[in-house]
Write an enzyme that holds these catalytic residues in place. Structure first.
Site, PDB file in Angstrom:
ATOM      1  N   GLY B  46       0.618  -1.121  -0.330  1.00 53.73           N
ATOM      2  CA  GLY B  46      -0.190  -0.065  -0.165  1.00 53.73           C
ATOM      3  C   GLY B  46       1.095   1.160  -0.276  1.00 53.73           C
ATOM      4  O   GLY B  46       1.702   1.595  -1.037  1.00 53.73           O
ATOM      5  N   GLU B 189      -4.028  -9.690 -11.523  1.00 57.19           N
ATOM      6  CA  GLU B 189      -3.642  -8.563 -10.605  1.00 57.19           C
ATOM      7  C   GLU B 189      -4.113  -7.776 -11.487  1.00 57.19           C
ATOM      8  O   GLU B 189      -4.209  -8.150 -13.189  1.00 57.19           O
ATOM      9  CB  GLU B 189      -1.702  -8.874 -10.492  1.00 57.19           C
ATOM     10  CG  GLU B 189      -1.279  -7.703 -10.825  1.00 57.19           C
ATOM     11  CD  GLU B 189      -1.742  -6.472  -9.673  1.00 57.19           C
ATOM     12  OE1 GLU B 189      -1.106  -7.054  -8.380  1.00 57.19           O
ATOM     13  OE2 GLU B 189      -1.858  -4.997  -9.576  1.00 57.19           O
ATOM     14  N   GLN B 256      -3.732 -11.327  -2.208  1.00 52.62           N
ATOM     15  CA  GLN B 256      -3.013 -10.335  -1.111  1.00 52.62           C
ATOM     16  C   GLN B 256      -3.128  -9.666  -1.602  1.00 52.62           C
ATOM     17  O   GLN B 256      -1.951  -8.925  -2.176  1.00 52.62           O
ATOM     18  CB  GLN B 256      -1.114 -10.903  -1.365  1.00 52.62           C
ATOM     19  CG  GLN B 256      -0.315 -10.815  -0.222  1.00 52.62           C
ATOM     20  CD  GLN B 256       0.231 -12.177   0.401  1.00 52.62           C
ATOM     21  OE1 GLN B 256       0.781 -12.955  -0.305  1.00 52.62           O
ATOM     22  NE2 GLN B 256       1.531 -11.332   1.096  1.00 52.62           N
ATOM     23  N   THR B 257      -4.023  -8.577  -2.272  1.00 46.73           N
ATOM     24  CA  THR B 257      -3.609  -7.394  -2.361  1.00 46.73           C
ATOM     25  C   THR B 257      -3.477  -6.772  -1.418  1.00 46.73           C
ATOM     26  O   THR B 257      -3.804  -7.214  -0.300  1.00 46.73           O
ATOM     27  CB  THR B 257      -5.234  -6.877  -3.362  1.00 46.73           C
ATOM     28  OG1 THR B 257      -6.399  -7.723  -1.884  1.00 46.73           O
ATOM     29  CG2 THR B 257      -6.061  -7.670  -4.175  1.00 46.73           C
ATOM     30  N   SER B 258      -3.922  -5.433  -1.277  1.00 41.07           N
ATOM     31  CA  SER B 258      -3.445  -4.920  -0.364  1.00 41.07           C
ATOM     32  C   SER B 258      -4.491  -3.906   0.466  1.00 41.07           C
ATOM     33  O   SER B 258      -5.060  -2.805   0.795  1.00 41.07           O
ATOM     34  CB  SER B 258      -2.581  -2.898  -0.510  1.00 41.07           C
ATOM     35  OG  SER B 258      -1.259  -3.116  -0.449  1.00 41.07           O
ATOM     36  N   HIS B 260      -5.596  -4.561   3.418  1.00 38.78           N
ATOM     37  CA  HIS B 260      -5.414  -3.529   4.756  1.00 38.78           C
ATOM     38  C   HIS B 260      -5.496  -2.261   3.987  1.00 38.78           C
ATOM     39  O   HIS B 260      -6.101  -1.308   6.037  1.00 38.78           O
ATOM     40  CB  HIS B 260      -4.288  -4.471   5.258  1.00 38.78           C
ATOM     41  CG  HIS B 260      -3.078  -3.194   4.556  1.00 38.78           C
ATOM     42  ND1 HIS B 260      -2.144  -4.394   3.398  1.00 38.78           N
ATOM     43  CD2 HIS B 260      -2.581  -2.155   5.197  1.00 38.78           C
ATOM     44  CE1 HIS B 260      -1.593  -2.752   2.845  1.00 38.78           C
ATOM     45  NE2 HIS B 260      -1.776  -1.724   4.213  1.00 38.78           N
ATOM     46  N   TYR B 266      -6.874  -1.168  -3.348  1.00 42.43           N
ATOM     47  CA  TYR B 266      -7.654  -2.334  -3.035  1.00 42.43           C
ATOM     48  C   TYR B 266      -8.206  -1.526  -4.887  1.00 42.43           C
ATOM     49  O   TYR B 266      -9.171  -0.478  -4.016  1.00 42.43           O
ATOM     50  CB  TYR B 266      -8.510  -2.983  -2.579  1.00 42.43           C
ATOM     51  CG  TYR B 266      -9.198  -4.245  -2.463  1.00 42.43           C
ATOM     52  CD1 TYR B 266      -9.369  -5.296  -2.709  1.00 42.43           C
ATOM     53  CD2 TYR B 266     -11.116  -3.815  -4.161  1.00 42.43           C
ATOM     54  CE1 TYR B 266      -9.363  -6.598  -3.338  1.00 42.43           C
ATOM     55  CE2 TYR B 266     -11.418  -4.960  -4.420  1.00 42.43           C
ATOM     56  CZ  TYR B 266     -10.802  -6.281  -4.006  1.00 42.43           C
ATOM     57  OH  TYR B 266     -11.223  -7.346  -4.470  1.00 42.43           O
ATOM     58  N   LEU B 267      -8.360  -2.414  -5.852  1.00 43.72           N
ATOM     59  CA  LEU B 267      -8.634  -1.399  -6.882  1.00 43.72           C
ATOM     60  C   LEU B 267     -10.357  -2.039  -6.922  1.00 43.72           C
ATOM     61  O   LEU B 267     -10.739  -3.296  -6.923  1.00 43.72           O
ATOM     62  CB  LEU B 267      -8.942  -1.857  -8.532  1.00 43.72           C
ATOM     63  CG  LEU B 267      -9.075  -1.342  -9.579  1.00 43.72           C
ATOM     64  CD1 LEU B 267      -8.917   0.125 -10.080  1.00 43.72           C
ATOM     65  CD2 LEU B 267      -8.938  -2.245 -11.053  1.00 43.72           C
ATOM     66  N   CYS B 403      16.457 -16.153   5.294  1.00 47.01           N
ATOM     67  CA  CYS B 403      16.047 -18.631   6.089  1.00 47.01           C
ATOM     68  C   CYS B 403      15.242 -18.587   7.451  1.00 47.01           C
ATOM     69  O   CYS B 403      15.667 -17.185   8.662  1.00 47.01           O
ATOM     70  CB  CYS B 403      17.712 -17.852   6.425  1.00 47.01           C
ATOM     71  SG  CYS B 403      18.098 -20.190   6.232  1.00 47.01           S
TER      72      CYS B 403
END
Ligand SMILES: NC(=O)c1ccc[n+]([C@@H]2O[C@H](COP(=O)([O-])OP(=O)(O)OC[C@H]3O[C@@H](n4cnc5c(N)ncnc54)[C@H](O)[C@@H]3O)[C@@H](O)[C@H]2O)c1
Ligand SMILES: NC(=O)c1ccc[n+]([C@@H]2O[C@H](COP(=O)([O-])OP(=O)(O)OC[C@H]3O[C@@H](n4cnc5c(N)ncnc54)[C@H](O)[C@@H]3O)[C@@H](O)[C@H]2O)c1
Lengths: 556, 556
Positions: B46, B189, B256-258, B260, B266-267, B403
């Protein structure tokens, strides 16, 4: 049934004076001369506790006794959760109390966790072990009343009186502070035992059982040009309204019931004390609803007083927010005490600095009083305060002193006390700390950061930076709290305590910590645009990167 | 128009390697091969920024260049606000980003402050200068898919495919992690340029312009027993529903769009990218309302998939909360990825450990890869990961490695890297850090601390203790953030970075900091009652005061 007294003298129970100081101070917080309800581990301010429960308390003491000079004890909402290897210049204890993720930061969620033994309300100095009894707030209250006298009554409080309520751990300081500032006071308190306790500790002069008796006492004192404080047994919500209806107007009106905690802090109108205490456990929602309705009623009376010309001020217990949520639209029409009277002090890094004699010997405090006068020779107001304090304030638990001083003096005093320990002038080390209600240690939009010049009231980065820099400097214990004086959801703040044990290492730590701690307050206020803070930064060589940059590039 | 590249090699611009590391890492965060929108200082997630604005960025660099080895720079929401005297074993930078008092912790209030230049969104590693590009999340995502394959498909992902959306800074790691774990993937996307970027950096295999094209690619790959990832240009809200309606069911569904950040992340369905970006500035409320409605639509499709037997999981972007608030009552019927797959790792102090070669030389990383294998000789899963990483992950900016390792290994690896710097085996110092999404550094009831065994999901004391003990141990920089991956009001977390400069002092600091940091995660999970955490504490000599006390007194 425990009776707790902090050890005194200069023999160690712990392995060094740093952990010894924490060991003594948590016990001092629960001394029955200091705490409000020590049997429940409640120190002050509603349900502000020193440890989560008695097992946690015992374990904290045991861990402190064993703690090595390069170890750190971690305390999570009053529960000891870990001992980590750190180093000698790190804090010996790190504390986080009552912190909740924002969306869940409500009394409902907190109480649920509290009931299940997962949390504790830390208030400010309760869970961070630097409460010193009612003295801790006397001077702040005195400074506030002093400023009120200056702003509203040309500096002369004679013949004037203050109406307030609540004579608990903090509120109990009001009558003494008022009379010190020249005001008479009527303080409404529903729990008669609190009135008796304040009279016994010389914070309060008289008790009255009803309005007529109180007014008679008041009038004859004023007629005789005497200054008097009266504890009036009753419920503030009804008495404020009755006074107004009978046309009896004070000169100043405020309140210090524990309105921040609607279940445990405020007696609803028409309830007895025992109904209330029982109800808080059995049917908390009913108590809350009734208490908030009564608070709204009390705030309405305060607004009527204000409209009639009385100086009205919120004294930091969030009662306006409670009334607002209940529907009193004008609740925030009267100001909080910080923007009204205290902010100018915060801008220069002034705040409730304090210290405690671990020896238990009052003479150690008197000697430090003298040292303060020597090192700050020209501040008559301060000298007057120290004289009054010595004369009028009875010590509770370990002898202590509160003294509002600024960024330029705190580290100097701390280093001087440390030297007095080195030289043997003092009989044991000194613990130095402050309230969380301070210049750079708190974000609290209804109190300390109400109405900031730039609107940054709710920005909570500052107390977190404050705590981290105290850890970085080598304070002895550091705490991060949520809630405090205004309740869950309404503030974020930190505490710093450092021990002057007379060593060179302590000297270096004190120089850093007691400078940086108030300095961040100056920075925070400078950042918000207060010119006096910018000047104070300049005077004290506190660098302000973006402000310096702007002035270099000529845009200031 | 700036183009930023972190300096490389072993010549210092700052006065020592500790401040040099911060100096290089903030620049690396804004390298255009690393950051998503470097021109707006946006790193990822974002509007996660590295500094509040360009003046603040420049000033941070200048202050770091001048910083003495006993000074500490304070950064408040991306703005440098002070330089304090501390000591050599203290952090060189202390950071607090996006923190708000609970009652005001909303996007509305935050955006207001942000617009007026008073705040910055720090995300997790954006504002704390330890972002390493998409690699930072590849392993976590891989571990999650790996666990999904184990739990749902008997360890065999062949012929299976994952439906997801969002190929941004973090989300872009999904296709690579999926194929590493043996799954095919279709990732929706809306911004074609993100798809092209992921293909260029070898995180993604193919691009498809419509559903039919994508499904055709997928089917022929599966038929040929190939593993493939496909970026599908489009809006997730409509495509998820269309797929369901056409009866096309994936094996796993996530997102995993933004989500939040409902204004910038988010479009909304039916909007073009430029309408959206313009709208976010001009009429944020309208964008928000439309975006949340679309999220609700997407979550409804995910629920339908779930009901049809698809493994559905929330991948940490708070999309369930958004849908819930919109009215999708069952939104939380599918679990978050932490309780479903990651918590067992957190219980043993495992988390996204990472390090960066300040030299800029990839060989330094390959040598550390080798060292990790030497020091953890018997962990085949880990060796496999390191081999895949070396083969498949293109470095972005300064070479780095992620890691996941546990409490027993982190400090050992850190000390070994430090020795490699001392001996000259590595050509410059190494920076060691981690994501804030870690075992003991975050309170986030919709993600890392969702559904804790004792219900303590919202308790935020832990990340605060974590940060304070990192400062106490002598980390090089420490940060405290609010918001992060799930948005304002929904999480509190901290970051720790420490530099291995080859000195003895660094060795001692690393030993403390890299042990205590994951240890608090073990403690936090033990405190919540997880037996594997209690065992891990025992194995690693982490003292648990109250648990030890209870077992001594026989009540356990
Ligand atoms: N302004 C400041 O500097 C400051 C500092 C600390 C605390 N506070 C706030 O002040 C408030 C008081 O703190 P405290 O430590 O004295 O709390 P406390 O809980 O110890 O005392 C509150 C007192 O109010 C009395 N009370 C409750 N309801 C009443 C009613 N309806 N009528 C009359 N009396 C009533 C109680 O009997 C009790 O004695 C708290 O909200 C606290 O957070 C302000
Ligand atoms: N699970 C984890 O470990 C983890 C870690 C970090 C971040 N996150 C969260 O994951 C989310 C993604 O992070 P990021 O750094 O990739 O964010 P980002 O903002 O860099 O990328 C989000 C991407 O989603 C795309 N997008 C937005 N709306 C869309 C729609 N309706 N349909 C299709 N695509 C759309 C955007 O074009 C963008 O490329 C964030 O919410 C972040 O907080 C999760």
């Amino acid at each position: 049934n425990r009776r707790i007294k902090a050890p005194t003298g200069n023999k160690l129970t712990c392995k060094n004076w740093l952990s010894e100081a924490a060991y003594r101070m948590i016990q001092n917080n629960l001394d029955d001369q200091v705490a409000e309800h020590p049997q429940e581990l409640i120190v002050y301010g509603g349900i502000g506790r020193a440890a989560r429960n008695w097992q946690c308390y015992d374990e904290i003491l045991e861990r402190l006794v064993d703690l090595e000079e390069d170890e750190t004890l971690l305390v999570q909402s009053g529960k000891p959760v870990a001992v980590f290897k750190t180093h000698a210049d790190s804090p010996r204890v790190l504390i986080a109390n009552s912190n909740l993720v924002g969306h869940w930061a409500t009394w409902e969620h907190f109480s649920e966790l509290d009931k299940r033994g997962l949390m504790m309300y830390g208030q400010m100095t309760a869970g961070s072990w630097i409460y010193i009894g009612s003295q801790g707030i006397v001077q702040g209250t005195y400074e506030t009343f002093f400023a009120i006298a200056n702003q509203h009554f040309l500096g002369d409080a004679s013949g004037r009186w203050v109406l307030t309520a609540g004579l608990g751990g903090m509120g109990g300081a009001q009558p003494l502070a008022a009379t010190m500032a020249g005001f008479c006071m009527i303080a409404v308190e529903c729990d008669e035992s609190r009135i008796d306790m304040r009279i016994a500790s010389r914070y309060l002069d008289k008790k009255a059982m009803g309005i007529d008796e109180a007014i008679e006492m008041l009038n004859s004192a004023i007629a005789a040009k005497e200054v008097i404080s009266i504890g009036l047994v009753g419920n503030a919500a009804s008495i404020y309204n009755e006074l107004y209806d009978r046309g009896i107007l004070p000169d100043v009106v405020t309140d210090q019931t524990s309105a921040h905690d609607p279940v445990n802090g405020y007696l609803p109108m028409g309830w007895t004390l025992s109904q209330w205490r029982e109800g808080a456990k059995q049917e908390p929602e009913r108590v809350r609803d009734a208490a908030v309705a009564s608070m709204a009623h009390q705030v309405s009376a305060m607004l009527k007083f204000m409209d009639a010309g009385v100086a009205a001020v919120d004294y930091g217990n969030n009662i306006r927010q409670m009334a607002l949520e209940y529907g009193v639209k004008r609740a925030f029409d009267f100001p909080g005490f910080v923007p009204a009277y205290i902010r100018p002090l915060f801008c220069e890094g002034y705040g409730p600095f304090r210290w405690v004699a671990l020896s238990g010997d009052p003479n150690d405090i008197y000697k430090t009083d003298q040292k303060v006068k020597e090192l700050i020779p020209n501040d008559r107001h301060l000298h007057h305060w120290l004289d009054m304090a010595r004369e009028k304030i009875a010590f509770q638990g370990l002898p202590a002193r509160i003294c509002w001083v600024g960024v330029e003096d705190r580290y100097r005093l701390g280093m001087a006390f440390n030297e007095m320990v080195t030289s043997g002038e003092l009989s044991a080390p000194i613990v130095i700390g402050r309230d969380h209600l301070d210049t750079g240690s708190v974000a609290s939009p209804n109190r300390e950061t109400e109405a900031m010049a730039d609107g940054s009231d709710a920005v909570a980065d500052w107390p977190l930076l404050n705590a981290m820099s105290a850890v970085a400097g080598g304070a002895t214990w550091v705490s991060m709290h949520h809630g405090g004086g205004v309740g869950i959801g309404f503030s974020q703040h930190s505490g710093v305590v450092i021990v002057a044990d007379g060593t060179d290492a302590a000297k270096r730590r004190i120089e850093r910590v007691l400078f940086n701690d108030p300095a961040i307050g100056v920075v925070r206020h400078a950042d918000a645009g207060y010119e006096s803070a910018i000047q104070s930064a300049k005077k004290n060589n506190i660098r302000l990167p973006m402000i310096d940059r702007a002035s270099k590039s000529g845009s200031r």
